[in-house]
Design a protein around this motif. Sequence first.
Motif, PDB file in Angstrom:
ATOM      1  N   LYS A  58       0.826  -1.202   0.000  1.00 44.54           N
ATOM      2  CA  LYS A  58       0.000   0.000   0.000  1.00 44.54           C
ATOM      3  C   LYS A  58       0.863   1.255   0.000  1.00 44.54           C
ATOM      4  CE  LYS A  58      -4.043  -2.099   2.184  1.00 44.54           C
ATOM      5  NZ  LYS A  58      -4.997  -2.059   3.342  1.00 44.54           N
ATOM      6  N   ILE A  59       2.028   1.149   0.660  1.00 44.29           N
ATOM      7  CA  ILE A  59       2.982   2.265   0.675  1.00 44.29           C
ATOM      8  C   ILE A  59       4.288   1.756   0.075  1.00 44.29           C
ATOM      9  CG2 ILE A  59       4.218   3.950   2.073  1.00 44.29           C
ATOM     10  CD1 ILE A  59       2.039   3.684   4.178  1.00 44.29           C
ATOM     11  N   ILE A  60       4.659   2.266  -1.075  1.00 43.16           N
ATOM     12  CA  ILE A  60       5.865   1.806  -1.753  1.00 43.16           C
ATOM     13  C   ILE A  60       7.096   2.100  -0.896  1.00 43.16           C
ATOM     14  CG2 ILE A  60       7.353   2.234  -3.761  1.00 43.16           C
ATOM     15  CD1 ILE A  60       4.776   2.662  -5.368  1.00 43.16           C
ATOM     16  N   GLY A  61       7.980   1.102  -0.822  1.00 43.24           N
ATOM     17  CA  GLY A  61       9.222   1.267  -0.076  1.00 43.24           C
ATOM     18  C   GLY A  61       9.158   0.867   1.376  1.00 43.24           C
ATOM     19  N   VAL A  62       7.973   0.542   1.870  1.00 42.06           N
ATOM     20  CA  VAL A  62       7.799   0.177   3.280  1.00 42.06           C
ATOM     21  C   VAL A  62       7.398  -1.288   3.369  1.00 42.06           C
ATOM     22  CG1 VAL A  62       6.492   0.642   5.382  1.00 42.06           C
ATOM     23  CG2 VAL A  62       7.130   2.536   3.883  1.00 42.06           C
ATOM     24  N   PRO A  63       8.070  -2.095   4.213  1.00 41.41           N
ATOM     25  CA  PRO A  63       9.156  -1.719   5.112  1.00 41.41           C
ATOM     26  C   PRO A  63      10.511  -1.668   4.405  1.00 41.41           C
ATOM     27  CG  PRO A  63       8.696  -4.045   5.357  1.00 41.41           C
ATOM     28  CD  PRO A  63       7.682  -3.512   4.379  1.00 41.41           C
ATOM     29  N   LEU A  64      11.482  -1.020   5.035  1.00 43.01           N
ATOM     30  CA  LEU A  64      12.839  -0.958   4.513  1.00 43.01           C
ATOM     31  C   LEU A  64      13.420  -2.362   4.453  1.00 43.01           C
ATOM     32  CD1 LEU A  64      15.405   0.713   3.751  1.00 43.01           C
ATOM     33  CD2 LEU A  64      15.972   0.684   6.190  1.00 43.01           C
ATOM     34  N   GLN A  65      13.996  -2.731   3.304  1.00 43.46           N
ATOM     35  CA  GLN A  65      14.608  -4.051   3.144  1.00 43.46           C
ATOM     36  C   GLN A  65      15.965  -3.950   2.471  1.00 43.46           C
ATOM     37  OE1 GLN A  65      11.106  -5.870   1.137  1.00 43.46           O
ATOM     38  NE2 GLN A  65      11.120  -7.335   2.809  1.00 43.46           N
TER      39      GLN A  65
ATOM     40  N   PRO B 146      19.175 -14.857   3.633  1.00 43.51           N
ATOM     41  CA  PRO B 146      18.499 -13.975   4.588  1.00 43.51           C
ATOM     42  C   PRO B 146      19.383 -12.782   4.933  1.00 43.51           C
ATOM     43  CG  PRO B 146      19.279 -15.975   5.673  1.00 43.51           C
ATOM     44  CD  PRO B 146      19.507 -16.170   4.204  1.00 43.51           C
ATOM     45  N   ALA B 147      18.760 -11.646   5.196  1.00 42.30           N
ATOM     46  CA  ALA B 147      19.474 -10.428   5.582  1.00 42.30           C
ATOM     47  C   ALA B 147      18.738  -9.792   6.754  1.00 42.30           C
ATOM     48  CB  ALA B 147      19.559  -9.452   4.412  1.00 42.30           C
ATOM     49  N   ARG B 148      19.500  -9.186   7.654  1.00 44.43           N
ATOM     50  CA  ARG B 148      18.887  -8.521   8.807  1.00 44.43           C
ATOM     51  C   ARG B 148      19.680  -7.266   9.125  1.00 44.43           C
ATOM     52  NH1 ARG B 148      15.500 -11.089  13.409  1.00 44.43           N
ATOM     53  NH2 ARG B 148      15.094  -9.246  14.661  1.00 44.43           N
ATOM     54  N   GLN B 149      18.996  -6.262   9.663  1.00 42.30           N
ATOM     55  CA  GLN B 149      19.636  -4.982   9.929  1.00 42.30           C
ATOM     56  C   GLN B 149      18.966  -4.282  11.105  1.00 42.30           C
ATOM     57  OE1 GLN B 149      21.280  -1.885   6.858  1.00 42.30           O
ATOM     58  NE2 GLN B 149      19.089  -1.593   6.951  1.00 42.30           N
TER      59      GLN B 149
ATOM     60  N   ASP C  51      28.254   0.823  24.723  1.00 44.69           N
ATOM     61  CA  ASP C  51      27.026   1.529  25.118  1.00 44.69           C
ATOM     62  C   ASP C  51      26.253   1.935  23.870  1.00 44.69           C
ATOM     63  OD1 ASP C  51      25.037   2.871  26.429  1.00 44.69           O
ATOM     64  OD2 ASP C  51      26.292   4.514  27.157  1.00 44.69           O
ATOM     65  N   PHE C  52      25.175   1.212  23.575  1.00 44.49           N
ATOM     66  CA  PHE C  52      24.413   1.465  22.367  1.00 44.49           C
ATOM     67  C   PHE C  52      22.941   1.119  22.611  1.00 44.49           C
ATOM     68  CE2 PHE C  52      26.029  -2.849  22.236  1.00 44.49           C
ATOM     69  CZ  PHE C  52      24.890  -3.596  21.948  1.00 44.49           C
ATOM     70  N   ARG C  53      22.091   1.581  21.703  1.00 39.48           N
ATOM     71  CA  ARG C  53      20.670   1.257  21.788  1.00 39.48           C
ATOM     72  C   ARG C  53      20.166   0.848  20.406  1.00 39.48           C
ATOM     73  NH1 ARG C  53      15.590   4.143  21.559  1.00 39.48           N
ATOM     74  NH2 ARG C  53      16.645   6.141  21.158  1.00 39.48           N
ATOM     75  N   LEU C  54      19.475  -0.295  20.369  1.00 35.14           N
ATOM     76  CA  LEU C  54      18.849  -0.752  19.133  1.00 35.14           C
ATOM     77  C   LEU C  54      17.526  -0.029  18.986  1.00 35.14           C
ATOM     78  CD1 LEU C  54      19.504  -4.608  19.354  1.00 35.14           C
ATOM     79  CD2 LEU C  54      20.974  -2.836  18.381  1.00 35.14           C
ATOM     80  N   LYS C  55      17.396   0.756  17.931  1.00 37.13           N
ATOM     81  CA  LYS C  55      16.191   1.574  17.758  1.00 37.13           C
ATOM     82  C   LYS C  55      15.145   0.925  16.863  1.00 37.13           C
ATOM     83  CE  LYS C  55      16.641   6.002  17.402  1.00 37.13           C
ATOM     84  NZ  LYS C  55      16.982   7.337  16.851  1.00 37.13           N
ATOM     85  N   GLU C  56      15.575   0.309  15.777  1.00 36.76           N
ATOM     86  CA  GLU C  56      14.648  -0.326  14.838  1.00 36.76           C
ATOM     87  C   GLU C  56      15.274  -1.605  14.301  1.00 36.76           C
ATOM     88  OE1 GLU C  56      13.463   2.381  11.762  1.00 36.76           O
ATOM     89  OE2 GLU C  56      13.063   4.024  13.158  1.00 36.76           O
ATOM     90  N   SER C  57      14.417  -2.510  13.805  1.00 35.90           N
ATOM     91  CA  SER C  57      14.888  -3.775  13.250  1.00 35.90           C
ATOM     92  C   SER C  57      14.223  -4.026  11.909  1.00 35.90           C
ATOM     93  CB  SER C  57      14.561  -4.925  14.218  1.00 35.90           C
ATOM     94  OG  SER C  57      14.913  -6.169  13.666  1.00 35.90           O
ATOM     95  N   TYR C  58      15.004  -4.539  10.948  1.00 36.55           N
ATOM     96  CA  TYR C  58      14.489  -4.833   9.616  1.00 36.55           C
ATOM     97  C   TYR C  58      15.008  -6.199   9.179  1.00 36.55           C
ATOM     98  CZ  TYR C  58      14.795   0.297   9.890  1.00 36.55           C
ATOM     99  OH  TYR C  58      14.750   1.602  10.302  1.00 36.55           O
ATOM    100  N   HIS C  59      14.291  -6.837   8.306  1.00 33.47           N
ATOM    101  CA  HIS C  59      14.798  -8.089   7.746  1.00 33.47           C
ATOM    102  C   HIS C  59      14.294  -8.251   6.322  1.00 33.47           C
ATOM    103  CE1 HIS C  59      10.945 -10.293   8.011  1.00 33.47           C
ATOM    104  NE2 HIS C  59      10.750  -9.581   9.101  1.00 33.47           N
ATOM    105  N   GLY C  60      15.022  -9.033   5.546  1.00 34.10           N
ATOM    106  CA  GLY C  60      14.649  -9.264   4.154  1.00 34.10           C
ATOM    107  C   GLY C  60      15.501 -10.370   3.576  1.00 34.10           C
TER     108      GLY C  60
END
Length: 376
Positions: free
Chosen positions: A36-43, A154-157, A220-229
């Motif tokens: 419905k929205i082109i480009g979403v989700p990021l892969q 598989p890819a993950r980010q 010291d880091f924070r994971l903000k978002e997760s993507y996979h493809g």
Amino acid sequence: MTDYDVIIMGAGPAGSTLARLTASRGFRVGVLDRKKIIGVPLQCAGLISHRITEANVLPDDFILNSVRGAVLHSPSGIKLRVSKKRPEAHVIDRTSYDRYLAELAGEAGAEVRTGTAVRDFSEATGEVEVNGGTLKASVLVDARGQAAVCNKYPARQFLVRFRDQEMDTDFVDLRVDSRLSPGFLWRIPLDERTARVGAFGPRENLKDLIKGFISDLSTDFRLKESYHGFIPQTDPDVELVNGRCIRIGDAAGQVKPTTGGGIVLASRAAHVAAETIKMALEDDIGLIKNYQESCRKLYMGEMKNQMRVQRTFRMLSDDDLDHIFLRMKEYGAEELISRYGDMDRQTPLIMEFLKRGLLFRIIPSILSKKVASIWK
């Protein structure tokens, strides 16, 4: 009676670029995308060669950062630093860029239909079954991305915020790991503290490997978002034309074997496809078959050399990789890679390694015969 001259299934960069080029030639073009929205989700990692402007449009508005080099990490942490004087690649807002390319296709006259899933299609008749009925075109284009491919990695980010350090935004970090070969891990900086960190390769559970890489880089880091493809595996024997249908982009395996990147290659293929489609529609539909041969001339030589690199990496253990990194530092390979390295055209660097006999000086001697058989 056809609904369109050309139906393009998929509104990723390959499909949208071809839609724009074909519609601008005066043909009736329909673009179908299930999202419905082109480009979403990021892969995608969103790192694209500076050569994109040779094959497509990339306004500065979509560039988040530009990099001119890389820090290469061996499994045990040996580092090679390579760089150019000017930006070699751009970190882009990939979701917005995908939408932009689709909008350009619409402005050129293509009808972009989102939320339209392709249920089935016939290469022989040009018919496409969608939710709501059947459409027909003289030419079909399979640009459905990795969904159209059986063999893929598989890819993950993760989007990561680093609290304890500021990154040099001119450089990406890349780590090789025998468990991922021919894939690798990456850190791509968006700004001094935020980066995309991910991996691809023949391994189902990438999350732990990525988190281990992040922990080695930062405390010291924070994971903000997760993507996979998924990233398609390169197949030089894939049939790019079947009946009235051609394949392009990830659906055609038009990705670099060494990095998995494909936007520049797909953009170049879109120009070839647009010209071929024009000839087929104006003269003889049978001319559509010329697309495959034209694509092979465009990129097959480069792709085969990158596949040799890929095959070489697959036989290396972590100890072998560490050995190679040490020997490359000894033989000044950082300067050689900095001088001849290119994200898209890797053959010149490969030829320099072979011409100077460097390849067989850096690999463990026990592997010499096996490697020689790849590069004979």
